[in-house]
Design an enzyme around this catalytic site. Structure first.
Site, mmCIF file in Angstrom:
data_model
loop_
_atom_site.group_PDB
_atom_site.id
_atom_site.type_symbol
_atom_site.label_atom_id
_atom_site.label_comp_id
_atom_site.label_asym_id
_atom_site.label_seq_id
_atom_site.Cartn_x
_atom_site.Cartn_y
_atom_site.Cartn_z
ATOM 1 N N ASN A 10 0.846 -1.186 0.000
ATOM 2 C CA ASN A 10 0.000 0.000 0.000
ATOM 3 C C ASN A 10 0.892 1.251 0.000
ATOM 4 O OD1 ASN A 10 -1.363 2.284 1.246
ATOM 5 N ND2 ASN A 10 -3.060 0.881 1.635
ATOM 6 N N ASP A 69 -2.704 -4.862 10.489
ATOM 7 C CA ASP A 69 -4.063 -5.216 10.105
ATOM 8 C C ASP A 69 -5.002 -4.299 10.871
ATOM 9 O OD1 ASP A 69 -5.717 -6.882 8.480
ATOM 10 O OD2 ASP A 69 -6.471 -7.787 10.315
HETATM 11 P P1 IMP Z 1 -6.349 -2.640 6.400
HETATM 12 O O1 IMP Z 1 -6.057 -3.834 7.251
HETATM 13 O O2 IMP Z 1 -5.602 -1.413 6.833
HETATM 14 O O3 IMP Z 1 -6.211 -2.917 4.937
HETATM 15 O O4 IMP Z 1 -7.901 -2.276 6.650
HETATM 16 C C1 IMP Z 1 -8.949 -3.201 6.382
HETATM 17 C C2 IMP Z 1 -10.261 -2.479 6.145
HETATM 18 O O5 IMP Z 1 -10.682 -1.776 7.339
HETATM 19 C C3 IMP Z 1 -10.216 -1.396 5.072
HETATM 20 O O6 IMP Z 1 -10.426 -1.954 3.791
HETATM 21 C C4 IMP Z 1 -11.357 -0.468 5.479
HETATM 22 O O7 IMP Z 1 -12.602 -0.989 5.075
HETATM 23 C C5 IMP Z 1 -11.286 -0.540 7.003
HETATM 24 N N1 IMP Z 1 -10.416 0.544 7.524
HETATM 25 C C6 IMP Z 1 -9.179 0.401 8.077
HETATM 26 N N2 IMP Z 1 -8.652 1.596 8.417
HETATM 27 C C7 IMP Z 1 -9.578 2.525 8.063
HETATM 28 C C8 IMP Z 1 -9.616 3.948 8.140
HETATM 29 O O8 IMP Z 1 -8.680 4.632 8.588
HETATM 30 N N3 IMP Z 1 -10.749 4.538 7.683
HETATM 31 C C9 IMP Z 1 -11.793 3.855 7.163
HETATM 32 N N4 IMP Z 1 -11.805 2.528 7.039
HETATM 33 C C10 IMP Z 1 -10.709 1.864 7.489
#
Ligand code: IMP
Length: 207
Positions: A10, A69
């Protein structure tokens, strides 16, 4: 300089980590170490998922590594969508239309309509867990931001559930507050700050 892998591709997250740690560590992405697999995330908790990714890199590449995560936990739903935040709508049989984020928010609001709310909305928190494997030892850093899910979407910034999340102490959503404020108070910022403090300490002691 010590190499440290951030098990992510990312671009936004990598940039944020670079800005904080690049003077002390050579930070590499998955792509930069030649890891082109989508590492499975099958854990029941953020911690398990983050460690699963860090372990994969350690096992296959033998490098110190950290992974994150994150997700949203809504009190009325017993902590859901949690680790399923990214695929919440898909799990409920909805297609990712008009976008995945919109579909996820629509499904969540549909579900929450059946639950009583307080004068702001429904209590919720965003959480991030960072798992670090450093010289064979596991360390975890958790970041939490408490707030509410509100019944209507507001604002155009951010991503994911930002348009329906109002952090405690504010009246605007994450999507209205903008990146400067969000990046100061977010779950991710809080977890990253702890990781950075730990790693700065490590790099001082290793000198
Ligand atoms: P990741 O593990 O950071 O990829 O987050 C997984 C999912 O959680 C994302 O695809 C969003 O749907 C939600 N999410 C995580 N962090 C945020 C944030 O800062 N704002 C809004 N949604 C979030």
């Amino acid at each position: 300089m010590n190499t440290l892998v951030f098990a992510s591709n990312n671009a936004h997250k990598l940039e944020e980590i670079h800005a904080i740690l690049a003077d002390k560590f050579e930070i590499k992405s998955l792509k930069e170490i030649g890891c082109n697999v989508d590492i499975p995330e099958t854990g029941a908790t953020f911690r398990e998922n983050a460690m699963q990714k860090a372990h994969y890199v350690k096992e296959h590449f033998g490098l110190n590594c950290f992974a994150d995560d994150s997700g949203l936990q809504v009190e009325a739903l017993g902590g859901q969508p949690g680790v399923y935040s990214a695929r919440y709508a898909a799990m409920h049989g909805h297609r990712d239309e008009p976008t995945k984020d919109e579909a996820n928010m629509d499904v969540l609001l549909e579900k929450l309509a059946a639950f009583p709310s307080d004068d702001i909305g429904w209590k919720a928190s965003f959480r991030t867990c960072i798992a670090l494997l450093y010289e064979g030892e596991a360390h975890y850093f958790d970041g939490i931001v408490e707030g509410h899910i509100i019944p209507e979407k507001r604002g155009t910034g951010g991503f994911g559930y930002d348009p329906i999340f109002v952090p405690e102490g504010y009246t605007q959503t994450f999507a209205e507050l903008g990146n400067d404020i969000k990046n100061n108070i977010s779950h991710r910022a809080r977890a990253v700050a702890q990781l950075a403090a730990f790693l700065r300490n490590v790099s001082i002691n290793e000198k």
